[in-house]
Design an enzyme around this catalytic site. Structure first.
Site, PDB file in Angstrom:
ATOM      1  N   ASN A 118     -12.832   3.323  -6.341  1.00 11.67           N
ATOM      2  CA  ASN A 118     -11.401   3.612  -6.445  1.00 11.67           C
ATOM      3  C   ASN A 118     -10.881   4.232  -5.158  1.00 11.67           C
ATOM      4  O   ASN A 118     -11.556   5.041  -4.518  1.00 11.67           O
ATOM      5  CB  ASN A 118     -11.135   4.549  -7.614  1.00 11.67           C
ATOM      6  N   GLY A 124     -16.628   2.078 -16.009  1.00 13.99           N
ATOM      7  CA  GLY A 124     -15.308   1.461 -15.859  1.00 13.99           C
ATOM      8  C   GLY A 124     -15.179   0.485 -14.705  1.00 13.99           C
ATOM      9  O   GLY A 124     -14.177   0.480 -14.008  1.00 13.99           O
ATOM     10  N   HIS A 159     -14.771   2.092  -0.975  1.00 14.69           N
ATOM     11  CA  HIS A 159     -13.686   1.156  -0.637  1.00 14.69           C
ATOM     12  C   HIS A 159     -12.523   1.847   0.076  1.00 14.69           C
ATOM     13  O   HIS A 159     -11.415   1.317   0.111  1.00 14.69           O
ATOM     14  CB  HIS A 159     -13.184   0.441  -1.904  1.00 14.69           C
ATOM     15  N   TYR A 201       0.824  -1.217   0.000  1.00 17.76           N
ATOM     16  CA  TYR A 201       0.000   0.000   0.000  1.00 17.76           C
ATOM     17  C   TYR A 201       0.857   1.266   0.000  1.00 17.76           C
ATOM     18  O   TYR A 201       0.448   2.279  -0.568  1.00 17.76           O
ATOM     19  CB  TYR A 201      -1.015  -0.020   1.158  1.00 17.76           C
ATOM     20  N   ASN A 223     -18.266   1.614 -20.502  1.00 14.92           N
ATOM     21  CA  ASN A 223     -17.121   0.750 -20.217  1.00 14.92           C
ATOM     22  C   ASN A 223     -16.346   0.498 -21.506  1.00 14.92           C
ATOM     23  O   ASN A 223     -16.874   0.662 -22.607  1.00 14.92           O
ATOM     24  CB  ASN A 223     -17.601  -0.579 -19.621  1.00 14.92           C
TER      25      ASN A 223
HETATM   26  P1  OAD Z   1     -11.571  -4.138 -12.539  1.00 14.14           P
HETATM   27  O1  OAD Z   1     -10.113  -4.182 -12.821  1.00 14.14           O
HETATM   28  O2  OAD Z   1     -12.221  -5.394 -12.068  1.00 14.14           O
HETATM   29  O3  OAD Z   1     -12.369  -3.690 -13.845  1.00 14.14           O
HETATM   30  C1  OAD Z   1     -11.976  -2.555 -14.571  1.00 14.14           C
HETATM   31  C2  OAD Z   1     -12.989  -2.310 -15.663  1.00 14.14           C
HETATM   32  O4  OAD Z   1     -12.611  -1.133 -16.350  1.00 14.14           O
HETATM   33  C3  OAD Z   1     -13.088  -3.438 -16.709  1.00 14.14           C
HETATM   34  O5  OAD Z   1     -14.460  -3.723 -16.963  1.00 14.14           O
HETATM   35  C4  OAD Z   1     -12.411  -2.828 -17.948  1.00 14.14           C
HETATM   36  O6  OAD Z   1     -13.016  -3.268 -19.150  1.00 14.14           O
HETATM   37  C5  OAD Z   1     -12.696  -1.352 -17.736  1.00 14.14           C
HETATM   38  N1  OAD Z   1     -11.708  -0.461 -18.371  1.00 14.14           N
HETATM   39  C6  OAD Z   1     -10.380  -0.631 -18.540  1.00 14.14           C
HETATM   40  N2  OAD Z   1      -9.827   0.413 -19.143  1.00 14.14           N
HETATM   41  C7  OAD Z   1     -10.832   1.304 -19.385  1.00 14.14           C
HETATM   42  C8  OAD Z   1     -10.922   2.601 -19.995  1.00 14.14           C
HETATM   43  N3  OAD Z   1      -9.844   3.201 -20.494  1.00 14.14           N
HETATM   44  N4  OAD Z   1     -12.134   3.192 -20.054  1.00 14.14           N
HETATM   45  C9  OAD Z   1     -13.230   2.585 -19.568  1.00 14.14           C
HETATM   46  N5  OAD Z   1     -13.215   1.378 -18.966  1.00 14.14           N
HETATM   47  C10 OAD Z   1     -12.046   0.736 -18.891  1.00 14.14           C
HETATM   48  O7  OAD Z   1     -11.819  -2.927 -11.520  1.00 14.14           O
HETATM   49  P2  OAD Z   1     -13.081  -2.628 -10.599  1.00 14.14           P
HETATM   50  O8  OAD Z   1     -14.340  -3.086 -11.260  1.00 14.14           O
HETATM   51  O9  OAD Z   1     -12.985  -1.213 -10.185  1.00 14.14           O
HETATM   52  O10 OAD Z   1     -11.747  -3.676  -4.472  1.00 14.14           O
HETATM   53  O11 OAD Z   1     -12.785  -3.536  -9.361  1.00 14.14           O
HETATM   54  C11 OAD Z   1     -13.669  -3.521  -8.291  1.00 14.14           C
HETATM   55  C12 OAD Z   1     -12.932  -3.777  -7.006  1.00 14.14           C
HETATM   56  O12 OAD Z   1     -12.150  -4.957  -7.107  1.00 14.14           O
HETATM   57  C13 OAD Z   1     -11.917  -2.726  -6.632  1.00 14.14           C
HETATM   58  O13 OAD Z   1     -12.481  -1.605  -6.006  1.00 14.14           O
HETATM   59  C14 OAD Z   1     -11.030  -3.457  -5.689  1.00 14.14           C
HETATM   60  C15 OAD Z   1     -10.865  -4.727  -6.498  1.00 14.14           C
HETATM   61  O14 OAD Z   1     -10.523  -5.852  -5.840  1.00 14.14           O
HETATM   62  C16 OAD Z   1     -11.094  -3.748  -3.310  1.00 14.14           C
HETATM   63  O15 OAD Z   1      -9.885  -3.665  -3.243  1.00 14.14           O
HETATM   64  C17 OAD Z   1     -11.982  -3.963  -2.134  1.00 14.14           C
END
Ligand code: OAD
Length: 232
Positions: free
Chosen positions: A92, A175, A109, A56, A201
C-alpha cells in the site's frame, strides 16, 4: 502456533478497504475506473504527465482524509509488543500503518506522501499537489514525480524483504489478491524456505492454494483476532 520468533507480514489494499480507500481489483475498484496503462506506467507519465500527476494528486489528497482501522492498530500493537523479528511489508502507498503507530514497516511500492526528484534522486516528504511542477526542495529542479512504483518498475528493497523471509518462521499475507509480482510470489518463497504461511483475506485469492491456512473475513475482525492469538 508452535515456536514463532520472526514474522514477515505482507499487506495489500484489503487492509485499508475499511478505512475507505478503494482496492484495485474489486468491482468498482481503482483499476476498473482507470486503465493501468493510462496512469500507472512510466510510459504513461512520459506521454501525458498531467493526467498521471492529477490522478496521484487526487489519491494523495484522499488518503490524508482517511483514518487507520482496527486491522492497522492491531498490527501496530503486534509491532510494539513482539520481541522477535517483525517486518510489515506493505504494497500500500497510504501511510495508515505508520499513522496507527507501526514502526517496522517497509513500503515496497513506494509512498503517496513522498515525491521523488528524477534530477537529484532525492525523495522528499510531500503532502500537496505536484501538478504545478513545484521545485524539488533539495535541487530546485521541477522534476518531481510521485514516489510510487509503476508497472514495469522494480519494487523497492526486495533484498531486505528476502533477507527477512530467510530468517522468518511465519509468513502472513493480509488483504492482497495475489495478482501482482513479486509480492504475490513471496508465499512461494516462504514455502520453499519451509516457513509456515497464513492468509487473512475477505475471500479466497489467486494465491490461496499456496498457504497452509486461510482465514476469511474482514481485516478489521480477522487481523485483531490473529494478533490477540499471537500475543497470547
Ligand atoms: P487488490 O485490489 O488486487 O486486492 C485486494 C484484496 O483485498 C482482495 O483479495 C480482496 O478480497 C481483499 N479485501 C477487500 N476488502 C477487504 C477487507 N475488508 N478485509 C480483508 N480483505 C479485503 O489489491 P492488492 O493485492 O493490494 O500495485 O494489489 C496489489 C498491487 O496491485 C497494488 O499494490 C498496486 C496494484 O496495481 C502498484 O500500483 C504497483
Amino acid at each position: 502456533m508452535g515456536q514463532i520468533r520472526n514474522i514477515v507480514i505482507l499487506t495489500g489494499a484489503g487492509i485499508s478497504a475499511e478505512s475507505g480507500i478503494d482496492t484495485f481489483r474489486s468491482a468498482g475498484g481503482l483499476w476498473e475506473q482507470h486503465r493501468v496503462e493510462d496512469v500507472a506506467t512510466p510510459e504513461a507519465f512520459a506521454r501525458d504527465p498531467n493526467l498521471v500527476l492529477r490522478f496521484y494528486d487526487m489519491r494523495r489528497a484522499a488518503i490524508q482524509e482517511k483514518l487507520p482501522n482496527p486491522a492497522h492498530f492491531a498490527l501496530a500493537e503486534l509491532d510494539a509488543n513482539w520481541k522477535g523479528g517483525l517486518l510489515i511489508v506493505t504494497q500500500n502507498v497510504d501511510d495508515l500503518h505508520t499513522r496507527a503507530g507501526a514502526r517496522r514497516v517497509l513500503h515496497m511500492h513506494g509512498e503517496h506522501l513522498k515525491a521523488w526528484c528524477t534530477s537529484c534522486d532525492v525523495r522528499s516528504h510531500w503532502r500537496g499537489p505536484l501538478i504545478e511542477r513545484p521545485p524539488c526542495p533539495v535541487c530546485q529542479a521541477r522534476t518531481l514525480r510521485p514516489d510510487v512504483v509503476w508497472f514495469g518498475e522494480m519494487p523497492y528493497r526486495m533484498g531486505e524483504i528476502y533477507a527477512a523471509l530467510r530468517e522468518a518462521d511465519l509468513f502472513v499475507s493480509i488483504g492482497t489478491s495475489g495478482a501482482v509480482y513479486p509480492a504475490a510470489g513471496l508465499v512461494r518463497n516462504a514455502r520453499d524456505l519451509g516457513i509456515s504461511t497464513l492468509e487473512l483475506n475477505l475471500e479466497r485469492s489467486q494465491g490461496s492454494d499456496w498457504f497452509h491456512e486461510t482465514r476469511l473475513g474482514p481485516a478489521s475482525e480477522v487481523v485483531p483476532a490473529w494478533v490477540a492469538e499471537v500475543l497470547g
